[in-house]
Design an enzyme around this catalytic site. Sequence first.
Site, PDB file in Angstrom:
ATOM      1  N   ASN A  41       4.962 -25.502  -3.501  1.00  0.00           N
ATOM      2  CA  ASN A  41       5.360 -25.081  -2.159  1.00  0.00           C
ATOM      3  C   ASN A  41       4.532 -23.878  -1.732  1.00  0.00           C
ATOM      4  O   ASN A  41       4.149 -23.040  -2.544  1.00  0.00           O
ATOM      5  CB  ASN A  41       6.863 -24.808  -2.079  1.00  0.00           C
ATOM      6  CG  ASN A  41       7.349 -23.693  -2.985  1.00  0.00           C
ATOM      7  OD1 ASN A  41       6.915 -23.566  -4.126  1.00  0.00           O
ATOM      8  ND2 ASN A  41       8.269 -22.890  -2.483  1.00  0.00           N
ATOM      9  N   ILE A  42       4.252 -23.826  -0.427  1.00  0.00           N
ATOM     10  CA  ILE A  42       3.441 -22.751   0.145  1.00  0.00           C
ATOM     11  C   ILE A  42       4.145 -22.303   1.425  1.00  0.00           C
ATOM     12  O   ILE A  42       4.273 -23.082   2.363  1.00  0.00           O
ATOM     13  CB  ILE A  42       2.007 -23.239   0.452  1.00  0.00           C
ATOM     14  CG1 ILE A  42       1.354 -23.782  -0.823  1.00  0.00           C
ATOM     15  CG2 ILE A  42       1.182 -22.115   1.073  1.00  0.00           C
ATOM     16  CD1 ILE A  42       0.072 -24.557  -0.588  1.00  0.00           C
ATOM     17  N   GLU A  43       4.620 -21.058   1.421  1.00  0.00           N
ATOM     18  CA  GLU A  43       5.385 -20.552   2.553  1.00  0.00           C
ATOM     19  C   GLU A  43       4.514 -19.764   3.523  1.00  0.00           C
ATOM     20  O   GLU A  43       3.477 -19.223   3.157  1.00  0.00           O
ATOM     21  CB  GLU A  43       6.525 -19.653   2.056  1.00  0.00           C
ATOM     22  CG  GLU A  43       7.565 -20.397   1.261  1.00  0.00           C
ATOM     23  CD  GLU A  43       8.693 -19.516   0.766  1.00  0.00           C
ATOM     24  OE1 GLU A  43       9.692 -20.087   0.305  1.00  0.00           O
ATOM     25  OE2 GLU A  43       8.583 -18.267   0.817  1.00  0.00           O
ATOM     26  N   CYS A  52       6.418 -28.119   1.421  1.00  0.00           N
ATOM     27  CA  CYS A  52       7.014 -28.316   0.103  1.00  0.00           C
ATOM     28  C   CYS A  52       5.991 -28.872  -0.884  1.00  0.00           C
ATOM     29  O   CYS A  52       5.008 -29.517  -0.504  1.00  0.00           O
ATOM     30  CB  CYS A  52       8.186 -29.279   0.199  1.00  0.00           C
ATOM     31  SG  CYS A  52       9.505 -28.714   1.287  1.00  0.00           S
ATOM     32  N   GLU A  54       6.265 -31.384  -2.940  1.00  0.00           N
ATOM     33  CA  GLU A  54       6.189 -32.846  -2.948  1.00  0.00           C
ATOM     34  C   GLU A  54       5.232 -33.353  -1.874  1.00  0.00           C
ATOM     35  O   GLU A  54       4.410 -34.236  -2.127  1.00  0.00           O
ATOM     36  CB  GLU A  54       7.583 -33.458  -2.717  1.00  0.00           C
ATOM     37  CG  GLU A  54       8.603 -33.061  -3.756  1.00  0.00           C
ATOM     38  CD  GLU A  54       9.396 -31.806  -3.432  1.00  0.00           C
ATOM     39  OE1 GLU A  54      10.557 -31.730  -3.856  1.00  0.00           O
ATOM     40  OE2 GLU A  54       8.860 -30.891  -2.750  1.00  0.00           O
ATOM     41  N   CYS A  89      13.806 -32.056  -0.670  1.00  0.00           N
ATOM     42  CA  CYS A  89      14.514 -31.895   0.602  1.00  0.00           C
ATOM     43  C   CYS A  89      14.450 -33.195   1.401  1.00  0.00           C
ATOM     44  O   CYS A  89      13.729 -34.134   1.055  1.00  0.00           O
ATOM     45  CB  CYS A  89      13.906 -30.745   1.402  1.00  0.00           C
ATOM     46  SG  CYS A  89      12.304 -31.117   2.160  1.00  0.00           S
ATOM     47  N   CYS A  92      10.897 -34.227   2.670  1.00  0.00           N
ATOM     48  CA  CYS A  92      10.073 -34.812   1.611  1.00  0.00           C
ATOM     49  C   CYS A  92      10.522 -36.232   1.278  1.00  0.00           C
ATOM     50  O   CYS A  92       9.699 -37.119   1.063  1.00  0.00           O
ATOM     51  CB  CYS A  92      10.102 -33.941   0.360  1.00  0.00           C
ATOM     52  SG  CYS A  92       9.176 -32.397   0.569  1.00  0.00           S
TER      53      CYS A  92
END
Length: 136
Positions: A41-43, A52, A54, A89, A92
């Site tokens: 994940n990369i925010e 996310c 996935e 989630c 995804c």
Amino acid sequence: MIKEDIRLALENIKFSSAPYSNFNVSAVLTAKNGKKYTGVNIESASFTPTICAERVAIFKAVSEGVKEFSRIVVVGGLDGVVEELTSPCGVCRQVMMDYCDPKTFEIVIAVDEDNYEVYTLEELLPKGFGPKDLEG
């Protein structure tokens, strides 16, 4: 195979960038041809562009022309410490529905090599909407 993918997901969680939620997630996607694709994940500070693990793995594969998958392994936890099972989630799951057979695609959620559960996409997204719903 599943245990190897769990190990790889646990190793790659360190590449996650989650400065806002501190909830790091790592995924390992297996294509039907056997090739592995990793994702974390990369925010983003504005949250909407956050992605996310996935979807990173799926989009990596699709960007290289691969669109058939058999399994994804997902691990996650606060500050990268994996202590509980983490499910994909809803967004995804929907993306998986676009590229995976819901009856056969496996979603493995894991804490470690000995503590994991395996589900089909259909089990985690019953009555999902996918490409077949758009066919005439």
